[in-house]
Write a protein that holds these residues in place. Sequence first.
Motif, PDB file in Angstrom:
ATOM      1  N   MET A  23       0.816  -1.214   0.000  1.00  0.00           N
ATOM      2  CA  MET A  23       0.000   0.000   0.000  1.00  0.00           C
ATOM      3  C   MET A  23       0.848   1.262   0.000  1.00  0.00           C
ATOM      4  O   MET A  23       1.884   1.344   0.661  1.00  0.00           O
ATOM      5  CB  MET A  23      -0.922   0.027   1.216  1.00  0.00           C
ATOM      6  N   SER A  25       0.511   5.667   0.214  1.00  0.00           N
ATOM      7  CA  SER A  25      -0.261   6.886   0.398  1.00  0.00           C
ATOM      8  C   SER A  25       0.380   7.951  -0.469  1.00  0.00           C
ATOM      9  O   SER A  25       1.526   8.349  -0.243  1.00  0.00           O
ATOM     10  CB  SER A  25      -0.235   7.324   1.867  1.00  0.00           C
ATOM     11  N   CYS A  34      -4.590  10.337  -2.374  1.00  0.00           N
ATOM     12  CA  CYS A  34      -5.256   9.091  -2.735  1.00  0.00           C
ATOM     13  C   CYS A  34      -4.326   7.912  -2.456  1.00  0.00           C
ATOM     14  O   CYS A  34      -3.139   8.091  -2.173  1.00  0.00           O
ATOM     15  CB  CYS A  34      -5.713   9.090  -4.191  1.00  0.00           C
ATOM     16  N   GLY A  35      -4.901   6.734  -2.561  1.00  0.00           N
ATOM     17  CA  GLY A  35      -4.129   5.522  -2.347  1.00  0.00           C
ATOM     18  C   GLY A  35      -3.533   4.998  -3.631  1.00  0.00           C
ATOM     19  O   GLY A  35      -3.795   5.501  -4.728  1.00  0.00           O
ATOM     20  N   THR A  46      -2.312   3.580  -9.630  1.00  0.00           N
ATOM     21  CA  THR A  46      -3.263   4.441  -8.948  1.00  0.00           C
ATOM     22  C   THR A  46      -4.165   5.063 -10.002  1.00  0.00           C
ATOM     23  O   THR A  46      -4.287   4.523 -11.110  1.00  0.00           O
ATOM     24  CB  THR A  46      -2.523   5.503  -8.107  1.00  0.00           C
ATOM     25  N   GLY A  85      -7.345   1.720   2.902  1.00  0.00           N
ATOM     26  CA  GLY A  85      -7.043   3.102   2.550  1.00  0.00           C
ATOM     27  C   GLY A  85      -6.921   4.000   3.763  1.00  0.00           C
ATOM     28  O   GLY A  85      -7.184   3.595   4.889  1.00  0.00           O
ATOM     29  N   THR A 136     -15.992   1.986   0.672  1.00  0.00           N
ATOM     30  CA  THR A 136     -14.880   2.893   0.404  1.00  0.00           C
ATOM     31  C   THR A 136     -15.460   4.222  -0.059  1.00  0.00           C
ATOM     32  O   THR A 136     -16.648   4.327  -0.347  1.00  0.00           O
ATOM     33  CB  THR A 136     -13.983   2.352  -0.726  1.00  0.00           C
ATOM     34  N   ASP A 140     -10.017   6.925  -0.586  1.00  0.00           N
ATOM     35  CA  ASP A 140      -9.487   5.582  -0.809  1.00  0.00           C
ATOM     36  C   ASP A 140      -9.229   5.311  -2.286  1.00  0.00           C
ATOM     37  O   ASP A 140      -8.693   4.260  -2.647  1.00  0.00           O
ATOM     38  CB  ASP A 140     -10.470   4.538  -0.261  1.00  0.00           C
ATOM     39  N   GLY A 143      -6.537   2.873  -4.501  1.00  0.00           N
ATOM     40  CA  GLY A 143      -6.107   1.680  -3.789  1.00  0.00           C
ATOM     41  C   GLY A 143      -6.624   0.418  -4.476  1.00  0.00           C
ATOM     42  O   GLY A 143      -7.539   0.474  -5.299  1.00  0.00           O
TER      43      GLY A 143
END
Length: 195
Positions: A23, A25, A34-35, A46, A85, A136, A140, A143
Amino acid sequence: VLPQPRGRILGGREARPHLRPHMASLQLDGEHICGGFLIAEQWVLTLPHCPQLEEKAELNEHVQVLPFQREQRDVAAGTVCEVAGWGTVTHSGRRPDRLQQVERPVLSRDECNHRTRHDHSITPNMMCTDSRKRDTCKGDSGGPLVCNGVAEAVVTAGSRVCGNYKKPGIYTRIAPYAAWIDRVMGALSGQEDTP
């Protein structure tokens, strides 16, 4: 007029540290936008509006890539997938310091496209999950939706109301773009090797 929350994992829980080493960030001036998730040392998958990595990530026990789906097949309805997220976790906009996660079952495209839900706006390149109370939202976005250890899709929340069972979670499937992703990574990796 209050600004819309950037998003949230509604009804989720804190993810145990280091269990999601893929993951990312993506931040602008220290603020989470956003993720995303690592698919290679210097590549985060992404959404188009999110910033990209400026230098390679150092892969280790806690920073790893996540395989993504390359086969053109839909995930079976009812399959429980995971999404995580750093989007806001309350309607007041509170942001979590720690990664949040939630598990959601996949809905069939036909069910998601019902006129009382997304009314035929879900294309074959998209998929949906149940959004009843646990969901979500915008923060998020970007992600991965992970099903059986593989990233099947990317969170694309849009402007829908989060946590409303009549508006299922929306994701962009990765498989239709897999060849393009490989071409982009290969082309730009090749440029780096030239003097």
